[in-house]
Design an enzyme around this catalytic site. Structure first.
Site, PDB file in Angstrom:
ATOM      1  N   LYS A   1       9.171  10.822  -2.920  1.00 28.89           N
ATOM      2  CA  LYS A   1       9.297  12.278  -3.114  1.00 28.89           C
ATOM      3  C   LYS A   1       9.076  12.643  -4.576  1.00 28.89           C
ATOM      4  O   LYS A   1       9.103  11.772  -5.456  1.00 28.89           O
ATOM      5  CB  LYS A   1      10.655  12.771  -2.620  1.00 28.89           C
ATOM      6  CG  LYS A   1      11.842  12.170  -3.353  1.00 28.89           C
ATOM      7  CD  LYS A   1      13.151  12.700  -2.772  1.00 28.89           C
ATOM      8  CE  LYS A   1      14.343  12.094  -3.511  1.00 28.89           C
ATOM      9  NZ  LYS A   1      15.628  12.627  -3.070  1.00 28.89           N
TER      10      LYS A   1
ATOM     11  N   MET B   1       0.940  11.440  -1.833  1.00 32.66           N
ATOM     12  CA  MET B   1       1.712  10.630  -0.893  1.00 32.66           C
ATOM     13  C   MET B   1       3.221  10.770  -1.097  1.00 32.66           C
ATOM     14  O   MET B   1       3.964   9.798  -0.931  1.00 32.66           O
ATOM     15  CB  MET B   1       1.281   9.161  -1.013  1.00 32.66           C
ATOM     16  CG  MET B   1      -0.201   8.933  -0.756  1.00 32.66           C
ATOM     17  SD  MET B   1      -0.746   9.585   0.839  1.00 32.66           S
ATOM     18  CE  MET B   1      -0.070   8.340   1.928  1.00 32.66           C
TER      19      MET B   1
ATOM     20  N   GLY C   1      -9.416  10.930  -4.187  1.00 34.06           N
ATOM     21  CA  GLY C   1      -9.711  12.295  -4.609  1.00 34.06           C
ATOM     22  C   GLY C   1     -11.034  12.855  -4.114  1.00 34.06           C
ATOM     23  O   GLY C   1     -11.643  13.674  -4.797  1.00 34.06           O
TER      24      GLY C   1
ATOM     25  N   HIS D   1      -4.153  17.757   5.909  1.00 35.06           N
ATOM     26  CA  HIS D   1      -3.636  16.646   6.714  1.00 35.06           C
ATOM     27  C   HIS D   1      -4.728  16.210   7.698  1.00 35.06           C
ATOM     28  O   HIS D   1      -5.341  17.059   8.350  1.00 35.06           O
ATOM     29  CB  HIS D   1      -2.389  17.103   7.481  1.00 35.06           C
ATOM     30  CG  HIS D   1      -1.803  16.014   8.292  1.00 35.06           C
ATOM     31  ND1 HIS D   1      -1.101  14.964   7.728  1.00 35.06           N
ATOM     32  CD2 HIS D   1      -1.840  15.760   9.624  1.00 35.06           C
ATOM     33  CE1 HIS D   1      -0.732  14.128   8.676  1.00 35.06           C
ATOM     34  NE2 HIS D   1      -1.171  14.586   9.842  1.00 35.06           N
TER      35      HIS D   1
ATOM     36  N   ASN E   1     -11.364  15.003  -1.691  1.00 35.83           N
ATOM     37  CA  ASN E   1     -11.120  16.448  -1.537  1.00 35.83           C
ATOM     38  C   ASN E   1     -11.091  17.138  -2.902  1.00 35.83           C
ATOM     39  O   ASN E   1     -11.649  18.230  -3.064  1.00 35.83           O
ATOM     40  CB  ASN E   1      -9.799  16.698  -0.789  1.00 35.83           C
ATOM     41  CG  ASN E   1      -9.946  16.497   0.697  1.00 35.83           C
ATOM     42  OD1 ASN E   1     -10.483  17.350   1.394  1.00 35.83           O
ATOM     43  ND2 ASN E   1      -9.514  15.345   1.192  1.00 35.83           N
TER      44      ASN E   1
END
Ligand code: GRF
Length: 211
Positions: free
Chosen positions: A73, A100, A20, A119, A22
């Site tokens: 997902k 992820m 974390g 990304h 970001n």
């Protein structure tokens, strides 16, 4: 407040699976007023991810979202739960930060062009995992990061901000990743500010920025 074009957003949820850094940059910029967004909550699919600890330290709701039975997902009941959490916290914008998993139609429909991702590569080069290592192995001379709107593809949505860094002789995956990460934080803040202030408009694949 100065006049801005388009829509404005005010409450941002951050979703991530890892350390974390970001998220921390976003939490700090939000707290100092440098970013015109309040963080509504931080969500992680990993119960002991440090991103949740960072949220708790900042006094922001930190929520573990169990995504089972899916491994890669966010779908089904977990997606429904995510939507409920986002709604309950009055969220109008979402930042994926090291999440992820692939997000699916339900979330994208609920937040059209309101989900951003970062990304660690200059897309469309090197989508997917460990892009810094892909860039190094490929022999690229320039690497970087991309902030983009999220669509159903893997790192394919319209690009908002990119920042480049050089690949240096003697770089290892770790040194290159850390040089990229230094640029990720300002790139994400810049993109979030543009979107929050309604300065972006999407035309096809292009994000048009109006000052
Ligand atoms: C970053 O490199 C980001 O580009 C990628 O995942 C990593 C997350 O790092 N999507 P952090 O958890 O924000 O430190």
């Amino acid at each position: 407040m100065r006049a801005v074009m388009g829509k404005q957003y005010s409450r941002l949820a951050i979703i991530g699976s890892g350390s974390g850094s970001n998220a921390q940059a976003i939490l700090d910029a939000s707290a100092s007023g440098a970013l015109p967004l309040e963080v509504s909550c931080v969500i992680s699919d990993v119960a002991d991810a440090y991103i949740l600890e960072r949220a708790r330290k900042a006094g922001i709701p930190a929520i573990h979202l169990d995504c089972a039975p899916f491994k890669t997902k966010l779908d089904g009941a977990a997606q429904d739960r995510a939507l409920e959490i986002l709604r309950d916290h009055g969220t109008d914008l979402v930042a994926l930060a090291g999440f992820m998993r692939m997000v699916k139609q339900g979330l994208i429909d609920a937040f059209p062009h309101r989900i951003l991702n970062i990304h660690p590569a200059l897309l469309p080069a090197f989508p997917g995992l460990q892009s810094w290592k892909q860039a190094l192995d490929y022999g690229a001379k320039v690497a970087g990061c991309t902030v983009h709107f999220v669509d159903l593809g893997m790192d394919t949505g319209p690009i908002i901000v990119q920042k480049a860094v050089p690949v240096l002789e003697g770089d290892t995956p770790e040194t290159l990743h850390s040089r990229i990460q230094e640029q990720e934080h300002p790139a994400y803040l810049e993109a979030l500010r543009l979107v929050a202030e309604g300065q972006t408009r999407i035309e096809g694949r292009k994000v048009i920025i109006s000052p």
